[in-house]
Design an enzyme around this catalytic site. Sequence first.
Site, mmCIF file in Angstrom:
data_model
loop_
_atom_site.group_PDB
_atom_site.id
_atom_site.type_symbol
_atom_site.label_atom_id
_atom_site.label_comp_id
_atom_site.label_asym_id
_atom_site.label_seq_id
_atom_site.Cartn_x
_atom_site.Cartn_y
_atom_site.Cartn_z
ATOM 1 N N ARG A 30 -21.550 6.243 -0.429
ATOM 2 C CA ARG A 30 -22.651 5.523 0.228
ATOM 3 C C ARG A 30 -22.300 5.368 1.702
ATOM 4 O O ARG A 30 -21.194 5.683 2.131
ATOM 5 C CB ARG A 30 -22.990 4.190 -0.469
ATOM 6 C CG ARG A 30 -21.900 3.407 -1.104
ATOM 7 C CD ARG A 30 -20.928 2.778 -0.186
ATOM 8 N NE ARG A 30 -21.562 2.079 0.905
ATOM 9 C CZ ARG A 30 -20.989 1.865 2.069
ATOM 10 N NH1 ARG A 30 -19.754 2.315 2.316
ATOM 11 N NH2 ARG A 30 -21.608 1.217 3.029
ATOM 12 N N GLY A 31 -23.305 4.849 2.460
ATOM 13 C CA GLY A 31 -23.140 4.829 3.913
ATOM 14 C C GLY A 31 -23.771 6.105 4.453
ATOM 15 O O GLY A 31 -23.489 7.207 3.947
ATOM 16 N N ALA A 32 -24.623 5.949 5.468
ATOM 17 C CA ALA A 32 -25.462 7.077 5.885
ATOM 18 C C ALA A 32 -24.695 8.377 6.195
ATOM 19 O O ALA A 32 -25.012 9.438 5.627
ATOM 20 C CB ALA A 32 -26.319 6.651 7.072
ATOM 21 N N ARG A 47 -31.768 9.312 -2.288
ATOM 22 C CA ARG A 47 -31.957 8.008 -1.612
ATOM 23 C C ARG A 47 -32.867 8.229 -0.406
ATOM 24 O O ARG A 47 -32.677 9.203 0.331
ATOM 25 C CB ARG A 47 -30.615 7.408 -1.166
ATOM 26 C CG ARG A 47 -29.725 6.995 -2.335
ATOM 27 C CD ARG A 47 -28.558 6.137 -1.879
ATOM 28 N NE ARG A 47 -28.959 4.776 -1.573
ATOM 29 C CZ ARG A 47 -28.144 3.896 -0.977
ATOM 30 N NH1 ARG A 47 -26.925 4.247 -0.614
ATOM 31 N NH2 ARG A 47 -28.551 2.667 -0.737
ATOM 32 N N GLN A 53 -20.984 -4.724 -0.581
ATOM 33 C CA GLN A 53 -20.263 -3.728 0.233
ATOM 34 C C GLN A 53 -19.316 -4.399 1.237
ATOM 35 O O GLN A 53 -18.273 -3.838 1.571
ATOM 36 C CB GLN A 53 -21.247 -2.825 0.993
ATOM 37 C CG GLN A 53 -21.997 -1.823 0.149
ATOM 38 C CD GLN A 53 -23.323 -2.356 -0.345
ATOM 39 O OE1 GLN A 53 -23.495 -3.561 -0.528
ATOM 40 N NE2 GLN A 53 -24.264 -1.473 -0.606
ATOM 41 N N ASP A 65 -28.856 3.099 9.072
ATOM 42 C CA ASP A 65 -29.221 4.187 8.156
ATOM 43 C C ASP A 65 -30.281 5.098 8.753
ATOM 44 O O ASP A 65 -30.381 6.266 8.394
ATOM 45 C CB ASP A 65 -29.709 3.629 6.828
ATOM 46 C CG ASP A 65 -28.542 3.088 6.039
ATOM 47 O OD1 ASP A 65 -28.133 1.955 6.320
ATOM 48 O OD2 ASP A 65 -28.001 3.828 5.205
ATOM 49 N N ASN A 98 -30.919 -0.981 8.551
ATOM 50 C CA ASN A 98 -29.561 -1.105 8.016
ATOM 51 C C ASN A 98 -29.652 -1.968 6.759
ATOM 52 O O ASN A 98 -30.739 -2.423 6.372
ATOM 53 C CB ASN A 98 -28.628 -1.720 9.069
ATOM 54 C CG ASN A 98 -27.159 -1.612 8.670
ATOM 55 O OD1 ASN A 98 -26.692 -0.526 8.302
ATOM 56 N ND2 ASN A 98 -26.422 -2.701 8.731
ATOM 57 N N LYS A 99 -28.529 -2.190 6.138
ATOM 58 C CA LYS A 99 -28.478 -2.938 4.874
ATOM 59 C C LYS A 99 -29.260 -4.250 4.958
ATOM 60 O O LYS A 99 -29.198 -4.957 5.961
ATOM 61 C CB LYS A 99 -27.004 -3.182 4.536
ATOM 62 C CG LYS A 99 -26.713 -3.984 3.292
ATOM 63 C CD LYS A 99 -27.364 -3.420 2.041
ATOM 64 C CE LYS A 99 -27.031 -1.964 1.777
ATOM 65 N NZ LYS A 99 -27.909 -1.369 0.729
HETATM 66 O O1 MRU Z 1 -26.600 1.077 0.484
HETATM 67 P P1 MRU Z 1 -25.469 1.549 1.353
HETATM 68 O O2 MRU Z 1 -24.153 0.955 0.977
HETATM 69 O O3 MRU Z 1 -25.433 3.055 1.460
HETATM 70 O O4 MRU Z 1 -25.844 0.987 2.804
HETATM 71 C C1 MRU Z 1 -25.012 1.347 3.875
HETATM 72 C C2 MRU Z 1 -25.348 0.695 5.147
HETATM 73 O O5 MRU Z 1 -26.318 -0.027 5.265
HETATM 74 C C3 MRU Z 1 -24.499 1.048 6.330
HETATM 75 O O6 MRU Z 1 -24.413 -0.015 7.227
HETATM 76 C C4 MRU Z 1 -25.106 2.255 7.060
HETATM 77 O O7 MRU Z 1 -25.331 3.303 6.172
HETATM 78 C C5 MRU Z 1 -24.260 2.731 8.169
HETATM 79 S S1 MRU Z 1 -22.817 3.550 7.592
HETATM 80 C C6 MRU Z 1 -21.946 4.132 8.909
#
Ligand code: MRU
Length: 348
Positions: A66-68, A109, A214, A255, A265-266
């Site tokens: 996970r994470g963009a 996603r 997270q 994201d 973002n999250k």
């Molecule tokens: O649902 P996730 O854990 O994939 O969400 C991730 C985030 O919101 C991060 O802050 C974002 O992807 C940036 S990662 C460098």
Amino acid sequence: MKSLALPVTVQYIDEYGAGHVVPGAKISQFALLDILDQTRLPENICRLQLFTQEGIFDAIKRLCVRGAPAIGCSAAVGLAVCAARFRENTKEAFMNHLKETAEYLKSSRPTAVNLMWAIDRCCAAASPLTDIESIKQKLLDEALLIVEEDAMLCRKIGDAGAELLQDGMTILTHCNAGALATCGIGTALAPIYRALEQGKKIKVYSDETRPLLQGARLTAWELQQAGVETFTICDNMAASVMQQGKIDMVIVGADRIAANGDSANKIGTYQVAIAAKYHNIPFYVAAPYSTIDYSLPDGSLIPIEERKSDEIYHCPGVNVYNPAFDVTPAELITAHITERGVLKTLRF
Ligand code: MRU
């Protein structure tokens, strides 16, 4: 300079073993996508080896990776690994199969644009080639280039952001935009790691990041591995911690960023930005160019993933609404920290 102990989030492995994360690896019918399973952290450090489109889709969907940026990198390597096993022997049939797999992985996603960007980039690089073996190799070359570039972009974001950080500062972050979310030293956490390497002492408050934690599970774990003093707080404590004067700056990841700078973002990031504005605390979004979606004029058009109700504690029979991301308007963002520097307006 201190050396950082950070996890390897995504890599390509074949019958000769792991570690082929740089361009030059040969595509093999035994190719595997190897990821750290983030659903098991911090208690268990387990890796998953994947080679089917269903397995890769599921790993992205369930947030094993996970994470963009990490989603983009794993989907790119995953596509090459799947394509290595295709048995079609005409280019047309092969490309049809590739397109199907690409679209399927892209649907895992919806919010992180790096996923679509990385897959489209690999397909575009491979499609002009004529013979199938060269297409298979090109898909891997491009994917590994994306992985390598990601590490380089993280380092540049870190260098740009570290200039904002002075010895003794305390940073608040939300979710995980660190090494675990990328193939390098992260985006939001990269300035902290670079500052640490430069000998500055930086403290971090990490929001726990409900519902999937997270921040509490991943950010706190990776910062601890790297030797950064870290405090986990519940999401609902952020404004109060700011009011107590404990926070000098907020840095988060993204994201997807619309052309006007609105940044998804999250979930929970937006309320942190509002609280930071109220307390006059600078609020930065750190991200590479692959996170910017110039096709969207503003953040209202960013697709927001809605996840299942079982991720949130609830009484049986009670309705649940579970959006995974929110959009912080550009006016609440002091600047974006990018590989091109700290930008008040996004001009790449
Ligand atoms: O649902 P996730 O854990 O994939 O969400 C991730 C985030 O919101 C991060 O802050 C974002 O992807 C940036 S990662 C460098």
